[in-house]
Design a protein around this motif. Structure first.
Motif, PDB file in Angstrom:
ATOM      1  N   ALA A 103       6.277  34.905 -29.925  1.00 27.69           N
ATOM      2  CA  ALA A 103       6.084  35.790 -28.752  1.00 27.69           C
ATOM      3  C   ALA A 103       4.604  35.356 -28.030  1.00 27.69           C
ATOM      4  CB  ALA A 103       5.920  37.179 -29.293  1.00 27.69           C
ATOM      5  N   ALA A 104       3.748  34.693 -28.776  1.00 25.83           N
ATOM      6  CA  ALA A 104       2.608  34.170 -27.919  1.00 25.83           C
ATOM      7  C   ALA A 104       2.683  32.810 -27.524  1.00 25.83           C
ATOM      8  CB  ALA A 104       1.448  34.217 -29.069  1.00 25.83           C
ATOM      9  N   LEU A 105       3.799  32.163 -27.613  1.00 28.24           N
ATOM     10  CA  LEU A 105       4.044  30.574 -27.245  1.00 28.24           C
ATOM     11  C   LEU A 105       4.023  30.981 -25.602  1.00 28.24           C
ATOM     12  CD1 LEU A 105       7.139  29.381 -29.310  1.00 28.24           C
ATOM     13  CD2 LEU A 105       4.362  28.740 -29.539  1.00 28.24           C
ATOM     14  N   SER A 106       3.568  29.759 -25.090  1.00 28.52           N
ATOM     15  CA  SER A 106       3.411  29.586 -23.525  1.00 28.52           C
ATOM     16  C   SER A 106       5.144  29.435 -23.038  1.00 28.52           C
ATOM     17  CB  SER A 106       2.624  28.264 -22.977  1.00 28.52           C
ATOM     18  OG  SER A 106       3.217  27.186 -23.521  1.00 28.52           O
ATOM     19  N   PRO A 107       5.135  29.470 -21.844  1.00 26.89           N
ATOM     20  CA  PRO A 107       6.648  29.481 -21.185  1.00 26.89           C
ATOM     21  C   PRO A 107       7.090  27.910 -21.735  1.00 26.89           C
ATOM     22  CG  PRO A 107       5.243  30.488 -19.684  1.00 26.89           C
ATOM     23  CD  PRO A 107       4.395  30.136 -20.845  1.00 26.89           C
ATOM     24  N   ALA A 108       6.359  26.993 -21.524  1.00 25.60           N
ATOM     25  CA  ALA A 108       6.730  25.604 -21.716  1.00 25.60           C
ATOM     26  C   ALA A 108       7.133  25.272 -23.174  1.00 25.60           C
ATOM     27  CB  ALA A 108       5.923  24.581 -21.273  1.00 25.60           C
ATOM     28  N   GLU A 109       6.370  26.009 -24.169  1.00 22.86           N
ATOM     29  CA  GLU A 109       6.533  25.922 -25.579  1.00 22.86           C
ATOM     30  C   GLU A 109       7.858  26.664 -25.893  1.00 22.86           C
ATOM     31  OE1 GLU A 109       2.100  25.190 -27.132  1.00 22.86           O
ATOM     32  OE2 GLU A 109       2.914  27.076 -26.802  1.00 22.86           O
ATOM     33  N   LEU A 110       7.907  27.807 -25.466  1.00 23.11           N
ATOM     34  CA  LEU A 110       9.287  28.610 -25.716  1.00 23.11           C
ATOM     35  C   LEU A 110      10.526  27.908 -25.105  1.00 23.11           C
ATOM     36  CD1 LEU A 110       9.654  31.120 -27.105  1.00 23.11           C
ATOM     37  CD2 LEU A 110       9.704  32.263 -24.839  1.00 23.11           C
ATOM     38  N   THR A 111      10.459  27.258 -23.867  1.00 22.09           N
ATOM     39  CA  THR A 111      11.615  26.721 -23.524  1.00 22.09           C
ATOM     40  C   THR A 111      11.735  25.365 -24.481  1.00 22.09           C
ATOM     41  OG1 THR A 111      11.055  27.316 -21.222  1.00 22.09           O
ATOM     42  CG2 THR A 111      12.239  25.472 -21.582  1.00 22.09           C
ATOM     43  N   MET A 112      10.856  24.644 -24.885  1.00 18.65           N
ATOM     44  CA  MET A 112      11.215  23.553 -25.741  1.00 18.65           C
ATOM     45  C   MET A 112      11.654  23.803 -27.101  1.00 18.65           C
ATOM     46  SD  MET A 112       8.357  20.486 -26.715  1.00 18.65           S
ATOM     47  CE  MET A 112       7.469  21.589 -27.969  1.00 18.65           C
TER      48      MET A 112
END
Length: 123
Positions: free
Chosen positions: A75-84
Motif C-alpha cells: 500500500a505504501a508503494l509509489s504508483p510506478a512501483e505498484l504498476t510494475m
C-alpha cells in the motif's frame, strides 16, 4: 432571568461551535487525477487478492514476513512501483507449474548423473 440569559448564551455558543466544526471543504479534481486514483485502487485490489491466497501467505511466513506487513508495504508503494508489481503478477505463470516441472527435471538429471536412477537410459 439570569438563568435564562445563561442558557441562551450557552445555546448560542454550542450552535456556533457545532456549525463551524463540521464544515466540509470541496474541490474540483481533474479527470487524470480521478483515473490515477481509480487505477491505483484497482492495482492495489489485485495485489491484495494475491496476498489473500493461502499459498502466498504461507510463503511469506516461511520467509519471515507477516502478510499484514507485506500488504502495508504494498500500500505504501509509489504508483510506478505498484504498476510494475501488478504487471509482473500478470506475467507469472498460474500456479507455478513450470517451476515445479523444472525442479523435478533438475532432480531427475542429478539422480541420473549419480547413478541412483535409470530414468533417461531408455531414451
Amino acid at each position: 432571568m439570569f438563568t435564562s440569559r445563561v442558557l441562551i448564551f450557552l445555546q448560542v455558543l454550542v450552535f456556533t461551535i457545532v456549525s463551524t466544526v463540521g464544515t466540509a471543504h470541496a474541490a474540483v479534481i481533474s479527470n487524470s487525477d480521478h483515473f490515477v486514483q481509480t487505477e491505483r485502487q484497482q492495482q492495489l485490489a489485485k495485489v491484495e487478492s494475491l496476498f489473500a491466497r493461502d499459498v502466498v501467505q504461507q510463503q511469506l511466513v516461511t520467509l519471515g514476513v507477516s502478510p499484514a506487513d507485506a500488504m502495508a508495504r504494498a500500500a505504501a508503494l509509489s504508483p510506478a512501483e505498484l504498476t510494475m508489481l501488478a504487471q509482473h503478477m500478470d506475467e507469472l505463470p498460474a500456479g507455478g507449474i513450470l517451476g515445479v516441472l523444472g525442479v523435478v527435471l533438475v532432480v531427475l538429471i542429478v539422480l541420473e548423473l549419480l547413478d541412483v536412477t535409470n530414468v533417461f537410459s531408455g531414451l
